[in-house]
Design an enzyme around this catalytic site. Sequence first.
Site, PDB file in Angstrom:
ATOM      1  N   ASN A 154     -60.683 -14.556   4.729  1.00  0.00           N
ATOM      2  CA  ASN A 154     -59.524 -13.653   4.344  1.00  0.00           C
ATOM      3  C   ASN A 154     -59.500 -13.739   3.129  1.00  0.00           C
ATOM      4  O   ASN A 154     -59.997 -14.720   2.358  1.00  0.00           O
ATOM      5  CB  ASN A 154     -58.399 -13.828   5.091  1.00  0.00           C
ATOM      6  CG  ASN A 154     -58.061 -15.193   5.068  1.00  0.00           C
ATOM      7  OD1 ASN A 154     -57.373 -15.611   3.958  1.00  0.00           O
ATOM      8  ND2 ASN A 154     -57.814 -15.955   6.317  1.00  0.00           N
ATOM      9  N   ASP A 186     -57.283 -15.904  13.196  1.00  0.00           N
ATOM     10  CA  ASP A 186     -56.666 -15.748  14.845  1.00  0.00           C
ATOM     11  C   ASP A 186     -57.921 -15.939  15.607  1.00  0.00           C
ATOM     12  O   ASP A 186     -57.820 -16.531  16.768  1.00  0.00           O
ATOM     13  CB  ASP A 186     -56.124 -14.785  14.784  1.00  0.00           C
ATOM     14  CG  ASP A 186     -54.794 -14.529  14.104  1.00  0.00           C
ATOM     15  OD1 ASP A 186     -54.017 -15.615  13.947  1.00  0.00           O
ATOM     16  OD2 ASP A 186     -54.277 -13.447  13.621  1.00  0.00           O
ATOM     17  N   LYS A 218     -41.252 -14.126  14.359  1.00  0.00           N
ATOM     18  CA  LYS A 218     -42.506 -15.060  14.201  1.00  0.00           C
ATOM     19  C   LYS A 218     -41.913 -16.526  14.312  1.00  0.00           C
ATOM     20  O   LYS A 218     -42.544 -17.428  14.936  1.00  0.00           O
ATOM     21  CB  LYS A 218     -43.498 -14.897  12.828  1.00  0.00           C
ATOM     22  CG  LYS A 218     -44.733 -15.931  12.684  1.00  0.00           C
ATOM     23  CD  LYS A 218     -45.582 -15.429  11.780  1.00  0.00           C
ATOM     24  CE  LYS A 218     -46.798 -16.429  11.769  1.00  0.00           C
ATOM     25  NZ  LYS A 218     -47.715 -15.861  10.448  1.00  0.00           N
ATOM     26  N   ASP A 261     -53.619 -22.391  17.742  1.00  0.00           N
ATOM     27  CA  ASP A 261     -52.496 -21.771  16.836  1.00  0.00           C
ATOM     28  C   ASP A 261     -52.044 -23.327  16.156  1.00  0.00           C
ATOM     29  O   ASP A 261     -51.234 -24.015  16.836  1.00  0.00           O
ATOM     30  CB  ASP A 261     -51.307 -21.095  17.493  1.00  0.00           C
ATOM     31  CG  ASP A 261     -50.471 -20.755  16.758  1.00  0.00           C
ATOM     32  OD1 ASP A 261     -49.922 -21.427  15.614  1.00  0.00           O
ATOM     33  OD2 ASP A 261     -49.726 -19.602  16.849  1.00  0.00           O
ATOM     34  N   ILE A 262     -52.234 -23.367  14.966  1.00  0.00           N
ATOM     35  CA  ILE A 262     -52.016 -25.009  14.387  1.00  0.00           C
ATOM     36  C   ILE A 262     -50.372 -25.385  14.278  1.00  0.00           C
ATOM     37  O   ILE A 262     -50.077 -26.046  14.479  1.00  0.00           O
ATOM     38  CB  ILE A 262     -52.591 -25.138  12.744  1.00  0.00           C
ATOM     39  CG1 ILE A 262     -54.207 -24.849  12.922  1.00  0.00           C
ATOM     40  CG2 ILE A 262     -52.300 -26.285  12.330  1.00  0.00           C
ATOM     41  CD1 ILE A 262     -54.883 -24.879  11.592  1.00  0.00           C
TER      42      ILE A 262
END
Length: 404
Positions: A212, A281, A341, A310-311
């Site tokens: 990304n 993800d 979130k 999911d860290i």
Amino acid sequence: MATAELAGKHLVLGMTGGIACYKIAELTRLLTKAGATVQVVMTEAATQFITPVTMQALSGRPVYTSQWDGRVPNNMAHIDLSREADAIVIAPASTDFLAKLAHGMADDLLSTLCVARDCPLLVVPAMNRQMWQNPATQRNVAQLRADGVTLLGPDSGPQACGEIGDGRMLEAKATYEAISSFFSPKILSGRRVLLTAGPTFEPLDPVRGITNRSSGKMGFALARAAQQAGAEVHLVAGPVSLETPWGVFRQDVQTAQQMHDAVMRSVADADIFIGVAAVADWRVAHASEHKIKKTAERALPSFTFVENPDILASVAKLPHPPFAVGFAAESGDLEVHGEEKRMRKNVPLLIGNLGPLTFGLDDNEVILFEAGSATKLTRADKQTLARALIAEIAKRLPDTSLIR
Ligand SMILES: Cc1cc2nc3c(=O)[nH]c(=O)nc-3n(C[C@H](O)[C@H](O)[C@H](O)COP(=O)(O)O)c2cc1C
């Protein structure tokens, strides 16, 4: 651009005889740009490596090289030049000059200034590895530390003489960061901070992958600000091309799984975790071992994706989590998604990037989401913002006695 640490500071920059004098031109530029005034004082040997004219032009002040210089009205340059100083910085510091400092010698202007000072002394050694390792140098260094002198570096690596080892001067930028760090309030003193930064890279085959647009700038700025605030900082970085901030321990990883594993191995020691990385993800369930070929039939490849760990949520779920801070980069409706979130990840603080995605930009504007409130911080360059965020995080830390 002036910085909070250095704006208005007055530094005596003492240069001694070594090849690394060339780095001081850049260092002077960085210090003056940050708002410090720089009074250069050079030993006779230093003037063999770079001219006082160059240093005068860059510092904007006359350079002093001799204690017999009549330009100071009372002829006491060896006392007066350091009286207004917030610190004396010796860079580069030669083997010879370390020896002189350790023994309190005062046989030229710079050494006399150091003995007569009433301000902190910072020393940036620069020498050949054998000179650095020489037992006499090591004795002198130990003595200087015992006397309360701050040593910055040295670095390790290729040297001007062609040898490789310890003793080379920190680069100008790192020296500048170390000096800034010296003047920063130590609001995270004794704390350990674990951060992630940058993108992750999820391979499709040995040459292709999914990543990304995260540049890592915000995470690196936060790592730098935390270090400058006195924390011990461990930065787990995805693939980025950024210099490691001075004094920060950096671990490079590629994939989300590697980042997760690196974080989980170190998190037990952390007081604060800041997840800035833009972690993928999903990853491809089975990346191809060989480069996927374009077939004659032009059949398009198809991939099956699986979810990455999911860290942030994994850290928050620990029985004794550190103070965990998340980041959110949304392309719309941040106000709604930010708080949602934060609650989903179960962290006390979530920082949302306002406006369009800020990947790669030098400026940022953020909102702090926490239980019952959302606070906007003013738009600023990422380093200024990082300092403000570290101050906000420090304010919210549980009492030192309660923290692990
Ligand atoms: C080409 C050259 C390069 C040198 N580089 C260094 C150096 O990097 N570090 C060092 O400690 N001494 C170095 N020296 C030796 C110092 O210049 C010498 O010890 C000098 O007396 C230092 O004086 P000062 O401490 O008063 O500046 C170098 C000498 C020469 C001729």
